[in-house]
Design a protein around this motif. Structure first.
Motif, mmCIF file in Angstrom:
data_model
loop_
_atom_site.group_PDB
_atom_site.id
_atom_site.type_symbol
_atom_site.label_atom_id
_atom_site.label_comp_id
_atom_site.label_asym_id
_atom_site.label_seq_id
_atom_site.Cartn_x
_atom_site.Cartn_y
_atom_site.Cartn_z
ATOM 1 N N HIS A 1 2.407 -4.912 -10.536
ATOM 2 C CA HIS A 1 1.034 -5.074 -11.028
ATOM 3 C C HIS A 1 0.087 -4.044 -10.416
ATOM 4 C CE1 HIS A 1 -2.955 -6.948 -11.549
ATOM 5 N NE2 HIS A 1 -2.432 -7.222 -12.730
ATOM 6 N N ARG A 2 0.204 -3.831 -9.108
ATOM 7 C CA ARG A 2 -0.685 -2.854 -8.455
ATOM 8 C C ARG A 2 -0.422 -1.439 -8.970
ATOM 9 N NH1 ARG A 2 -1.431 -2.976 -2.104
ATOM 10 N NH2 ARG A 2 -3.263 -1.754 -2.683
ATOM 11 N N VAL A 3 0.846 -1.110 -9.138
ATOM 12 C CA VAL A 3 1.185 0.245 -9.611
ATOM 13 C C VAL A 3 0.624 0.449 -11.012
ATOM 14 C CG1 VAL A 3 3.096 1.718 -10.361
ATOM 15 C CG2 VAL A 3 3.218 0.551 -8.148
ATOM 16 N N LYS A 4 0.836 -0.522 -11.884
ATOM 17 C CA LYS A 4 0.364 -0.360 -13.261
ATOM 18 C C LYS A 4 -1.154 -0.272 -13.313
ATOM 19 C CE LYS A 4 0.755 0.095 -17.620
ATOM 20 N NZ LYS A 4 1.453 1.276 -18.192
ATOM 21 N N ASN B 1 0.853 -1.202 0.000
ATOM 22 C CA ASN B 1 0.000 0.000 0.000
ATOM 23 C C ASN B 1 0.884 1.247 0.000
ATOM 24 O OD1 ASN B 1 -2.406 -1.456 0.139
ATOM 25 N ND2 ASN B 1 -2.352 -1.523 2.374
ATOM 26 N N GLU B 2 1.949 1.151 0.792
ATOM 27 C CA GLU B 2 2.869 2.288 0.884
ATOM 28 C C GLU B 2 3.519 2.582 -0.474
ATOM 29 O OE1 GLU B 2 5.978 1.606 3.729
ATOM 30 O OE2 GLU B 2 6.886 3.566 3.369
ATOM 31 N N ALA B 3 3.747 1.534 -1.256
ATOM 32 C CA ALA B 3 4.326 1.742 -2.594
ATOM 33 C C ALA B 3 3.385 2.597 -3.441
ATOM 34 C CB ALA B 3 4.584 0.398 -3.281
ATOM 35 N N LEU B 4 2.086 2.350 -3.305
ATOM 36 C CA LEU B 4 1.127 3.143 -4.079
ATOM 37 C C LEU B 4 1.150 4.604 -3.631
ATOM 38 C CD1 LEU B 4 -1.972 0.781 -4.426
ATOM 39 C CD2 LEU B 4 0.070 0.944 -5.852
#
Ligand code: PBG
Ligand code: ZN
Length: 328
Positions: A258-261, A228-231
């Protein structure tokens, strides 16, 4: 309707059919080749933990870039190993610094090649941290000034893009402002947005002699436990003006890619880092895995996860292989 009407094996029967229905294709256009530039002339000094990777003096860097360009690889990322290091990493933003000289020489020899400057201080500081130290801690806001100087000096030397890898808060905005206040509005920023505190950087730190002399980088790089922190990191970097966001390392973080993209739908880079390279090389040299197939499978997985481009020390090998029409 299920079996026996549906048989997914029908489309796996021949190489031609398989390639027609292939969902992900690794292409040379997706690759960025990282280079380590060191002092001297005629120097190609092997990195023990990265077989096939050398530290290159500027003239040799130029030679490798000619080959990289001839192979159709669109871009290189430059890291510098300076003659001497100091507390403020002044070699990072010197007009005649190692990377600045390399940028000028490479852009002159191969103007078509996209040259990206890695913007950080850790290869240039005697303590090995990515910023300015005060009371055993990396001081965020004082570091920003030096990062801006580094990015500007690279762009002024002719870099086509700058890539801050330090993980200080606010550095993308500060660099954007610096570039925009000069004649450098057209220079994109590739932000190392979700950069984890990873043991996979070990061989790089051997190559760049940038092991922190005390402590570690966990007060600025991300905890591998978090996505989540990466987002949030990516969102802030985009708000501050990042043009491309990066996830690093790649293979242990495919979920993050994958989540970022899927969340932001912006250009995403993934860094297949030195430790990932070293592990494959070592097992390949032992004859325990088929290196070529593992490389293509791994890089294809990084693309499948959502990366648009991949920084990888395998770029030249892949470009040579892909040119003769091999696939996974
Ligand atoms: C510098 C930097 C590092 C890498 C890219 N930029 C090292 C680090 O953060 O310690 C690692 C690249 C690799 O391992 O291939 N901040
Ligand atoms: Zn650093």
């Amino acid at each position: 309707m299920a079996f026996p009407v549906h048989r997914l094996r029908r489309l796996r029967r021949t190489e031609r059919l398989r390639s027609m229905v292939g969902e992900t294709r690794l292409s040379v256009d997706d690759l960025i080749y990282p280079l380590f530039i060191c002092p001297g002339e005629g120097v190609r000094s092997p990195v023990d933990s990265m077989p096939g990777v050398d530290r290159l003096s500027v003239d040799q860097g130029v030679e490798v870039c000619r080959e990289v360009s001839d192979l159709g690889i669109p871009a290189v990322m430059l890291f510098g190993i300076p003659e001497s290091k100091d507390a403020y990493g002044s070699g990072a933003y010197a007009d005649d610094g190692i990377v600045q000289r390399a940028i000028r020489a490479i852009k002159q020899a191969t103007p078509e090649l996209t040259v990206i400057g890695d913007v950080c201080l850790c290869e240039y500081t005697d303590h090995g941290h990515c910023g300015v130290i005060k009371e055993d801690d990396v001081e965020n806001d004082a570091t920003l000034r030096l990062l801006v100087r580094t990015a500007l000096s690279q762009a002024e030397a002719g870099a086509d893009m700058v890539a801050p890898s330090d993980m200080m808060d606010g550095r993308v905005g500060a660099i954007r402002e610096g570039l925009d206040s000069g004649q450098l509005k057209h220079i994109p920023i590739m932000a190392y947005s979700a950069k984890y505190a990873s043991a996979y950087y070990g061989p790089f730190r051997d190559a760049a002699d940038s092991v922190p002399q005390f402590g570690d980088r966990r007060s600025y790089q991300m905890d591998p436990a978090n996505s989540n922190e990466a987002l949030r990191e990516v969102e802030l970097d985009l708000e501050e003006g990042a043009d491309i966001v990066m996830v690093k390392p790649a293979l242990a973080y495919l979920d993050v890619i994958h989540r970022v993209k899927s969340t932001f739908e912006v250009p995403v880079a993934a860094y297949n880092v030195s430790g990932e390279y070293a592990m494959i090389k070592a097992a390949g040299q032992m004859g325990w895995i088929d290196e070529e197939r593992i490389v293509l499978e791994s890089l294809t997985a990084i693309k499948r996860a959502g990366a648009d481009m991949i920084l990888t020390y395998f770029a030249r090998d892949v470009a040579r292989g892909l040119q003769i029409g091999k696939s996974v």
